[in-house]
Design an enzyme around this catalytic site. Structure first.
Site, PDB file in Angstrom:
ATOM      1  N   ALA A  69       0.871  -1.172   0.000  1.00  0.00           N
ATOM      2  CA  ALA A  69       0.000   0.000   0.000  1.00  0.00           C
ATOM      3  C   ALA A  69       0.912   1.226   0.000  1.00  0.00           C
ATOM      4  O   ALA A  69       2.077   1.146   0.397  1.00  0.00           O
ATOM      5  CB  ALA A  69      -0.882  -0.021   1.234  1.00  0.00           C
ATOM      6  N   GLY A 114       0.505  -4.880   1.116  1.00  0.00           N
ATOM      7  CA  GLY A 114      -0.777  -4.906   0.400  1.00  0.00           C
ATOM      8  C   GLY A 114      -0.674  -5.603  -0.946  1.00  0.00           C
ATOM      9  O   GLY A 114      -1.669  -6.152  -1.442  1.00  0.00           O
ATOM     10  N   GLU A 117      -0.995  -9.213  -0.178  1.00  0.00           N
ATOM     11  CA  GLU A 117      -2.406  -9.483   0.151  1.00  0.00           C
ATOM     12  C   GLU A 117      -3.260  -9.524  -1.119  1.00  0.00           C
ATOM     13  O   GLU A 117      -4.177 -10.336  -1.245  1.00  0.00           O
ATOM     14  CB  GLU A 117      -2.911  -8.412   1.127  1.00  0.00           C
ATOM     15  N   GLU A 137       4.659  -4.987   7.207  1.00  0.00           N
ATOM     16  CA  GLU A 137       3.895  -3.931   7.886  1.00  0.00           C
ATOM     17  C   GLU A 137       4.398  -3.638   9.300  1.00  0.00           C
ATOM     18  O   GLU A 137       4.433  -2.478   9.722  1.00  0.00           O
ATOM     19  CB  GLU A 137       2.405  -4.309   7.949  1.00  0.00           C
TER      20      GLU A 137
HETATM   21  C1  HXC Z   1       4.919   4.325  -1.653  1.00  0.00           C
HETATM   22  C2  HXC Z   1       6.745   3.365  -2.600  1.00  0.00           C
HETATM   23  C3  HXC Z   1       6.437   2.119  -2.010  1.00  0.00           C
HETATM   24  C4  HXC Z   1       5.276   2.053  -1.186  1.00  0.00           C
HETATM   25  C5  HXC Z   1       8.238   1.900  -3.153  1.00  0.00           C
HETATM   26  N1  HXC Z   1       7.868   3.170  -3.309  1.00  0.00           N
HETATM   27  N2  HXC Z   1       7.393   1.239  -2.360  1.00  0.00           N
HETATM   28  N3  HXC Z   1       5.991   4.446  -2.431  1.00  0.00           N
HETATM   29  N4  HXC Z   1       4.557   3.180  -1.043  1.00  0.00           N
HETATM   30  N5  HXC Z   1       4.875   0.917  -0.613  1.00  0.00           N
HETATM   31  C6  HXC Z   1       8.525   4.214  -4.075  1.00  0.00           C
HETATM   32  C7  HXC Z   1       9.763   4.729  -3.364  1.00  0.00           C
HETATM   33  O1  HXC Z   1       9.419   5.703  -2.414  1.00  0.00           O
HETATM   34  C8  HXC Z   1      10.541   5.322  -4.524  1.00  0.00           C
HETATM   35  O2  HXC Z   1       9.976   6.569  -4.861  1.00  0.00           O
HETATM   36  C9  HXC Z   1      10.224   4.357  -5.660  1.00  0.00           C
HETATM   37  O3  HXC Z   1       9.016   3.676  -5.290  1.00  0.00           O
HETATM   38  C10 HXC Z   1      11.313   3.304  -5.854  1.00  0.00           C
HETATM   39  O4  HXC Z   1      11.526   2.673  -4.606  1.00  0.00           O
HETATM   40  P1  HXC Z   1      12.980   2.525  -3.941  1.00  0.00           P
HETATM   41  O5  HXC Z   1      12.781   2.311  -2.493  1.00  0.00           O
HETATM   42  O6  HXC Z   1      13.859   3.657  -4.341  1.00  0.00           O
HETATM   43  O7  HXC Z   1      13.485   1.191  -4.655  1.00  0.00           O
HETATM   44  P2  HXC Z   1      14.464   0.102  -4.056  1.00  0.00           P
HETATM   45  O8  HXC Z   1      15.598   0.734  -3.319  1.00  0.00           O
HETATM   46  O9  HXC Z   1      14.770  -0.821  -5.172  1.00  0.00           O
HETATM   47  O10 HXC Z   1      13.618  -0.682  -2.962  1.00  0.00           O
HETATM   48  C11 HXC Z   1      12.459  -1.402  -3.364  1.00  0.00           C
HETATM   49  C12 HXC Z   1      11.648  -1.822  -2.109  1.00  0.00           C
HETATM   50  C13 HXC Z   1      11.369  -0.560  -1.263  1.00  0.00           C
HETATM   51  C14 HXC Z   1      12.432  -2.831  -1.316  1.00  0.00           C
HETATM   52  C15 HXC Z   1      10.351  -2.453  -2.599  1.00  0.00           C
HETATM   53  O11 HXC Z   1      10.821   0.454  -2.114  1.00  0.00           O
HETATM   54  C16 HXC Z   1      10.421  -0.795  -0.133  1.00  0.00           C
HETATM   55  O12 HXC Z   1      10.798  -1.338   0.911  1.00  0.00           O
HETATM   56  N6  HXC Z   1       9.179  -0.352  -0.286  1.00  0.00           N
HETATM   57  C17 HXC Z   1       8.170  -0.390   0.750  1.00  0.00           C
HETATM   58  C18 HXC Z   1       7.700  -1.801   0.956  1.00  0.00           C
HETATM   59  C19 HXC Z   1       6.679  -1.889   2.081  1.00  0.00           C
HETATM   60  O13 HXC Z   1       7.007  -1.568   3.235  1.00  0.00           O
HETATM   61  N7  HXC Z   1       5.461  -2.286   1.758  1.00  0.00           N
HETATM   62  C20 HXC Z   1       4.386  -2.414   2.703  1.00  0.00           C
HETATM   63  C21 HXC Z   1       3.653  -1.132   2.848  1.00  0.00           C
HETATM   64  S1  HXC Z   1       2.405  -1.213   4.107  1.00  0.00           S
HETATM   65  P3  HXC Z   1      10.900   7.851  -5.145  1.00  0.00           P
HETATM   66  O14 HXC Z   1       9.901   8.942  -5.430  1.00  0.00           O
HETATM   67  O15 HXC Z   1      11.732   8.067  -3.936  1.00  0.00           O
HETATM   68  O16 HXC Z   1      11.707   7.444  -6.342  1.00  0.00           O
HETATM   69  C22 HXC Z   1       1.151  -2.013   3.396  1.00  0.00           C
HETATM   70  C23 HXC Z   1      -0.102  -2.116   4.193  1.00  0.00           C
HETATM   71  C24 HXC Z   1      -1.205  -2.841   3.493  1.00  0.00           C
HETATM   72  O17 HXC Z   1       1.232  -2.505   2.304  1.00  0.00           O
HETATM   73  C25 HXC Z   1      -2.526  -2.683   4.213  1.00  0.00           C
HETATM   74  C26 HXC Z   1      -3.131  -1.338   4.130  1.00  0.00           C
HETATM   75  C27 HXC Z   1      -4.498  -1.224   4.722  1.00  0.00           C
END
Ligand code: HXC
Length: 263
Positions: A69, A114, A117, A137
């Site tokens: 998400a 997400g 999921e 998360e």
């Molecule tokens: C918003 C995201 C994102 C996310 C990546 N990006 N994941 N933006 N939400 N979940 C964006 C980054 O900010 C970045 O934007 C661009 O995508 C590229 O990501 P990088 O981090 O620079 O790439 P990399 O170093 O290769 O790392 C990839 C990654 C990392 C390992 C996937 O991006 C990451 O850890 N993302 C978050 C993963 C996460 O925690 N997901 C769970 C979220 S909570 P810019 O603008 O800086 O280039 C969730 C809850 C669900 O999902 C339930 C809700 C009700």
């Protein structure tokens, strides 16, 4: 004409088979409210077409299916807004499960939070070698919110779900395969082709029987074995009222391919 949906590409690689590509590559296809609504509308529209036999879902590029998400969108949410956001995602997952047509997730790259999921709500998952699953998360101070604690525990059992969700570890495609989270692994270049081969097999079967079987599996998972078996008996009997049963059995006995309806 195919309508347009924000951040989605809808293509038809083959008659009756649709591919939805989540196309928000700058954010690794992260799910915000607009994207959740687009997906919901796209699934509703495809499912309303009698000709739709299989839907495949993937992410654009080869880096991510969906990286979760949208953290930037969630950062300033109040608890009430978070509740609405979770409900929106839950409705999408239910929409996918109740879609008449089978939905296959083609997981290419990061499939986190997400995104994991979302993949779990599809009927099954095919993964590329570079797929990375995980529920990170808790590292963000939140719990899964699109059904991960529930679907993952039902899919891989309590202990494995605890491991994934409490550690937030990233899980390779190979490990996901060992746990039956994904059914098969392909090279990134072969993933779509692999999905199409399976979608084509499904599309050749009776649409009615495929729909009944999908419903039985989903509904049965929420029932006792006895109630699920009773439901199967009823749906089995119902299938004998369809043209597909008449055609399928006649074709077998006449040693010819079946010509099923588009019901
Ligand atoms: C918003 C995201 C994102 C996310 C990546 N990006 N994941 N933006 N939400 N979940 C964006 C980054 O900010 C970045 O934007 C661009 O995508 C590229 O990501 P990088 O981090 O620079 O790439 P990399 O170093 O290769 O790392 C990839 C990654 C990392 C390992 C996937 O991006 C990451 O850890 N993302 C978050 C993963 C996460 O925690 N997901 C769970 C979220 S909570 P810019 O603008 O800086 O280039 C969730 C809850 C669900 O999902 C339930 C809700 C009700």
């Amino acid at each position: 004409m195919t309508p347009t949906f924000d951040h989605l590409l809808l293509t038809q690689p083959q008659d009756n088979i649709w591919l939805i590509t989540i196309d928000r590559p700058k954010a690794l296809n992260a799910l915000n409210s607009a994207l959740l609504m687009s997906l919901n509308q796209a699934f509703q529209w495809l499912d309303s077409l009698p000709s739709t036999k299989v839907i495949m879902l993937t992410g654009s590029g080869d880096k991510a299916f969906v990286a979760g998400a949208d953290v930037a969108a969630m950062q300033s949410m109040t608890a009430l807004e978070a509740r609405d956001f979770s409900s929106l995602g839950m409705a999408l997952m239910q929409q996918i499960e109740s879609c008449s047509a089978p939905v296959i997730a083609l997981v290419n790259g990061f499939c986190l939070g997400g995104g994991c999921e979302l993949a779990l709500s599809c009927d099954y998952i095919l993964a590329s070698e570079n797929a990375v699953f995980g529920q990170p998360e808790v590292s963000l101070g939140i719990t899964p919110g699109f059904g991960g604690t529930q679907r993952l525990a039902r899919s891989i059992g309590k202990g494995n779900a605890m491991h994934w969700i409490l550690t937030g570890d990233r899980i390779s495609a190979q490990n996901a395969l060992k746990l039956n989270v994904c059914n098969q692994i392909f090279s990134p270049a072969e993933l779509l082709k692999g999905g199409l081969v399976q979608a084509d097999k499904i599309a050749r079967n009776s649409p009615c029987a495929v729909r009944f079987a999908k419903q039985l599996i989903h509904q049965g998972l929420n029932m006792s074995l006895q109630d699920g078996c009773q439901l199967e008996t009823e749906r089995f009997a119902l299938s004998f009222t369809t043209q597909d049963q008449t055609e399928g059995m006649a074709a077998f006995l006449e040693r010819r391919p079946a010509r099923f309806s588009n019901q």
